[in-house]
Write an enzyme that holds these catalytic residues in place. Structure first.
Site, mmCIF file in Angstrom:
data_model
loop_
_atom_site.group_PDB
_atom_site.id
_atom_site.type_symbol
_atom_site.label_atom_id
_atom_site.label_comp_id
_atom_site.label_asym_id
_atom_site.label_seq_id
_atom_site.Cartn_x
_atom_site.Cartn_y
_atom_site.Cartn_z
ATOM 1 N N HIS A 177 0.934 -1.231 0.040
ATOM 2 C CA HIS A 177 0.026 0.057 -0.016
ATOM 3 C C HIS A 177 0.977 1.354 -0.128
ATOM 4 O O HIS A 177 1.918 1.196 -0.067
ATOM 5 C CB HIS A 177 -1.107 -0.136 1.139
ATOM 6 C CG HIS A 177 -0.373 0.089 2.417
ATOM 7 N ND1 HIS A 177 0.515 -1.089 2.859
ATOM 8 C CD2 HIS A 177 -0.406 0.961 3.475
ATOM 9 C CE1 HIS A 177 0.481 -0.654 4.489
ATOM 10 N NE2 HIS A 177 0.207 0.479 4.711
ATOM 11 N N HIS A 197 1.505 4.004 2.010
ATOM 12 C CA HIS A 197 1.927 4.505 3.078
ATOM 13 C C HIS A 197 3.553 4.646 2.979
ATOM 14 O O HIS A 197 4.205 3.594 2.554
ATOM 15 C CB HIS A 197 1.621 3.859 4.462
ATOM 16 C CG HIS A 197 0.006 4.341 4.723
ATOM 17 N ND1 HIS A 197 -0.593 3.409 5.791
ATOM 18 C CD2 HIS A 197 -0.589 5.191 4.473
ATOM 19 C CE1 HIS A 197 -1.852 3.981 5.762
ATOM 20 N NE2 HIS A 197 -1.884 5.047 4.997
ATOM 21 N N ASP A 256 5.921 4.193 5.117
ATOM 22 C CA ASP A 256 6.929 3.077 5.564
ATOM 23 C C ASP A 256 6.604 1.687 4.807
ATOM 24 O O ASP A 256 7.211 0.750 5.466
ATOM 25 C CB ASP A 256 6.466 2.959 7.174
ATOM 26 C CG ASP A 256 4.785 2.835 7.303
ATOM 27 O OD1 ASP A 256 4.146 3.205 6.774
ATOM 28 O OD2 ASP A 256 4.605 2.128 8.368
ATOM 29 N N HIS A 302 -7.659 -0.368 5.310
ATOM 30 C CA HIS A 302 -6.553 0.524 6.127
ATOM 31 C C HIS A 302 -6.257 1.391 4.874
ATOM 32 O O HIS A 302 -6.087 2.501 5.296
ATOM 33 C CB HIS A 302 -5.258 -0.511 6.307
ATOM 34 C CG HIS A 302 -4.101 0.251 6.674
ATOM 35 N ND1 HIS A 302 -4.053 0.856 8.037
ATOM 36 C CD2 HIS A 302 -2.748 0.242 6.134
ATOM 37 C CE1 HIS A 302 -2.885 1.354 8.144
ATOM 38 N NE2 HIS A 302 -2.076 1.016 7.130
HETATM 39 C C1 LIG Z 1 11.435 4.021 12.790
HETATM 40 C C2 LIG Z 1 10.376 4.090 12.412
HETATM 41 O O1 LIG Z 1 10.204 5.139 11.201
HETATM 42 N N1 LIG Z 1 9.155 3.406 12.132
HETATM 43 C C3 LIG Z 1 8.254 3.237 11.759
HETATM 44 C C4 LIG Z 1 7.566 1.847 11.406
HETATM 45 O O2 LIG Z 1 6.040 2.110 10.995
HETATM 46 C C5 LIG Z 1 5.337 2.675 11.774
HETATM 47 C C6 LIG Z 1 4.065 3.007 11.212
HETATM 48 O O3 LIG Z 1 3.287 1.978 11.270
HETATM 49 C C7 LIG Z 1 5.773 4.149 11.924
HETATM 50 O O4 LIG Z 1 4.959 5.046 12.756
HETATM 51 C C8 LIG Z 1 7.453 4.077 12.537
HETATM 52 O O5 LIG Z 1 7.806 5.594 12.455
HETATM 53 ZN ZN LIG Z 2 -0.039 1.344 6.576
#
Ligand SMILES: CC(=O)N[C@H]1CO[C@H](CO)[C@@H](O)[C@@H]1O
Ligand SMILES: [Zn+2]
Ligand SMILES: *[C@@H]1O[C@H](CO)[C@@H](O)[C@H](O)[C@H]1NC(C)=O
Ligand SMILES: *[C@@H]1O[C@H](CO)[C@@H](O)[C@H](O)[C@H]1NC(C)=O
Ligand SMILES: *[C@@H]1O[C@H](CO)[C@@H](O)[C@H](O)[C@H]1NC(C)=O
Ligand SMILES: CC(=O)N[C@H]1CO[C@H](CO)[C@@H](O)[C@@H]1O
Length: 274
Positions: free
Chosen positions: A79, A81, A83, A135
């Protein structure tokens, strides 16, 4: 090895027959990224081709591919997002030849837009794309099998013991994605999700399903582990409350009976759970 002496089966029909006797060819390498995020390498050991799933930190994935001596050819993005999809630009700047799969035009560098139930092969692996929205409205789960081993890459839709937040969908969407799509995969399908949220998910699960012995056993097993992924679809059906919205105990503990209302209530309770 075995495969090399066998004829060229290019059609799924033959592929299915072939694999009933073959040894498994799929290997999955988990690559922890950022704090609690997972990327994966799916390796087809018969061709040495590899697929990167959500390579948010491209160098970690490229290193893992080098170490495993495999040729990265494709990227699966679950997806949009950051990350999950946030590494695509950088990875493609280093390896512009990669095929990038995804279902959302907010994902950078997609070359192959996928739809629900799209099927294709990468090396000898059989891939089915499953739209599992809620999501995000472009969330895809990738079901991958070599005919023997089975794995599904669920991004932030299904977690071990939980599910993702409903950013772009309704409780009905999540119920559909979990119970009408993912729950129907073979029970021995391994679940590879996008984050290591297992311990807090299971703690919440226990609050709404306090006497479930499968859940208690899972909590005990996960206690001492830093990495709890993968689980299996069969396991999730035993203890993941979001996949058990028709269970009388859970219904009683959330005070709802309609499965969609149970789903909505569970999500609200989990969001506020400490
Ligand atoms: C260290 C870091 O950036 N971790 C990320 C992992 O993913 C989550 C979202 O689900 C982020 O909030 C974290 O910042
Ligand atoms: Zn996500
Ligand atoms: C296998 O068959 C397909 C389809 O007939 C063909 O395109 C491909 O070149 C063949 N591969 C080999 C290695 O013979
Ligand atoms: C998905 O959600 C985004 C953000 O709310 C919206 O802009 C987009 O139109 C939606 N797409 C679909 C296919 O529903
Ligand atoms: C390939 O995927 C399709 C769609 O899920 C399925 O029908 C078929 O049985 C799969 N073949 C193998 C060998 O897993
Ligand atoms: C005690 C209890 O509720 N156990 C349940 C845990 O979940 C499994 C899978 O649905 C059930 O079979 C058990 O009854």
């Amino acid at each position: 090895m075995l495969r090399k002496i066998l004829p060229n089966f290019s059609r799924l029909q033959s592929y299915r027959k072939f694999h009933t006797t073959a040894t498994a060819d799929m290997k999955i390498i988990s690559i922890p990224a950022l704090q609690d995020n997972y990327s994966y390498l799916i390796v087809d050991e018969s061709t040495n081709e590899a697929i990167a799933v959500d390579p948010v930190e491209p160098n970690k994935v490229l290193d893992a591919a080098d170490k495993a001596k495999v040729k990265l050819t494709s990227v699966f993005t679950t997806h949009h997002h950051w990350d999950h999809a946030g590494g695509n630009e950088e990875l493609l700047s280093q390896k512009p030849e990669l095929a990038v799969y995804g279902a959302d035009n907010r994902i950078a560098k997609v070359t192959n837009f996928v739809k629900d139930n799209d099927m294709f092969k990468i090396g000898s692996l059989n891939v089915t794309c499953l739209m599992t929205v809620c999501h995000t409205n472009g969330s895809v789960s990738y079901y991958v099998t070599d005919g023997e081993d089975k794995a599904v890459f669920t991004g932030d839709t299904l977690f071990v013991g939980g599910c993702g937040r409903f950013f772009e969908g309704t409780p009905e969407d999540m119920h559909h994605s979990l119970s009408n799509v993912l729950a129907l995969l073979p029970k021995d399908t391994k679940v590879y999700c996008g984050h290591e949220y297992t311990k807090s998910n299971l703690k919440f699960a226990l609050s709404v399903d306090p006497d479930n012995t499968s859940l208690k056993e899972k909590i005990a097993v996960c206690e001492s582990k830093a990495i709890t992924v993968p689980s299996t679809i069969g396991e999730e059906l035993q203890f993941n409350p979001f996949m058990r919205v028709t269970d009388p105990t859970i219904q009683k503990n959330v005070g709802k009976t309609d499965p969609i209302e149970v789903m909505a209530k569970l999500r609200e309770m989990k969001n506020n759970f400490k």
